[in-house]
Design an enzyme around this catalytic site. Sequence first.
Site, PDB file in Angstrom:
ATOM      1  N   HIS A 264       0.825  -1.215   0.000  1.00  0.00           N
ATOM      2  CA  HIS A 264       0.000   0.000   0.000  1.00  0.00           C
ATOM      3  C   HIS A 264       0.860   1.268   0.000  1.00  0.00           C
ATOM      4  CE1 HIS A 264      -3.378  -2.613   0.482  1.00  0.00           C
ATOM      5  NE2 HIS A 264      -3.026  -2.984   1.702  1.00  0.00           N
ATOM      6  N   ASP A 315      -5.081  -8.236  -3.299  1.00  0.00           N
ATOM      7  CA  ASP A 315      -5.306  -8.038  -1.869  1.00  0.00           C
ATOM      8  C   ASP A 315      -6.586  -8.702  -1.382  1.00  0.00           C
ATOM      9  OD1 ASP A 315      -5.219  -7.152   0.731  1.00  0.00           O
ATOM     10  OD2 ASP A 315      -5.177  -5.033   0.261  1.00  0.00           O
TER      11      ASP A 315
END
Length: 442
Positions: A264, A315
């Site tokens: 991220h 993810d």
Amino acid sequence: MSYWASHAWLGAHVEPGVLLDVTEGRISAVRVGVGTPPRGATVLRGLTLPGLANTHSHAFHRALRATVQVGSGTFWTWRETMYQAASRLTPDTYYDLARAVYAEMALAGITAVGEFHYLHHAPGGAPYDNPNAMGEALIAAAAEAGIRITLLDTAYLAAGFGQPPNPSQLRFSDTTADAWAERASLLKDSDHALIGAAVHSVRAVPAAQLGTVAAWAEERRAPLHVHLSEQTAENDACQAAHGRTPTRLLADHGVLGPRTTGIHNTHLTDEDIELLGSSGTGTCMCPTTERDLADGIGPAAALQGAGSPLSLGSDSHAVIDLFEEARAMELDERLRTHIRGHWTAGALLRAASADGHAALGRPDAGVLEPGASADFTTIALDTVRTAGPAPRLGAETAVFAASAADVRHTVVAGRHLVRDGRHTLIEDVPAALASAVAALHR
């Protein structure tokens, strides 16, 4: 064994008529200008690309698809639903779910996955008789689905800075980093599986124990991944506890480096970006999840400019589509800056392939070159999304128009895993997904 591609992206441009010879799971020769398929060659019509790398996956989050789209909330309310799904998993049900999820990835052109694995123990935290039963279920699931896996066994020890695990997190925790390392050391590499490490986040691993995880990975020269600055609340809590950003805390404890990937990297300071870039630490962007959870848009262009290699992951599996992840990284940056064209289509494909494989400890994958792993995928150029543009614009078509639904073939280690859009090992992937997900919602 040979595969003839009507068109193939060779890293810089698209070539027509490319013959890929495969020997013992590797590309032994690449021949261009082969106008017609030789006798005995398997024909791949469309655009053949290196196999895609899904650098960041939580397989069990696939069970949340649609469920978490009801109503509103934040990352933190989403997390409560995630805990409920985690509480229902056993080694057997996790195997069933992961096998179907990894098959879905194969159908999307993904040939290797980085599984960020922290669901280690039984509910309540008691270890299974086999302390790695859950991780081994994931490794077996990847083998059955036919793709490669890097199991990023994750240290997850605390609920927050100075806080013990909450009841939902007990099955994630090994109590200490030393206990985590002892358990993780029992896992072994195999032909299709590599073992790496992960720090769940700076809030979940006490600062004094970060070095233990980093040393474990360094001794094995294994990949090391970490969720980093996904939420501003994490940054604020780290500043309150340690007087520094999460990135600085990781740097001070030896976690950053060329084999490390931050996941991220959304809410960073200029100093954070410099620390990540100058250390060669990678960045895995997961745009479909980051937008689904309202996390924000990370400074991907600035990170790459500072020296941080970019990769991509699905993810939470809001969707499993690396073309969409690549497209979203560029389009999100356009929205943020009001400027078009931050990356070429080729650069985005490299993030989805070669740089992703490198982040997973597979530097020999993600390219169509002699000596590379024979892992590749083919998208159709005649669907309603891809028809029209000239084949020489195949890279642009793949990134800015194609979707996972356009994948027609996937080859892993020379084995034809997806043929004409059908998985050759699992007959009915949608049914397998439906059954595995339903088992967790009964």
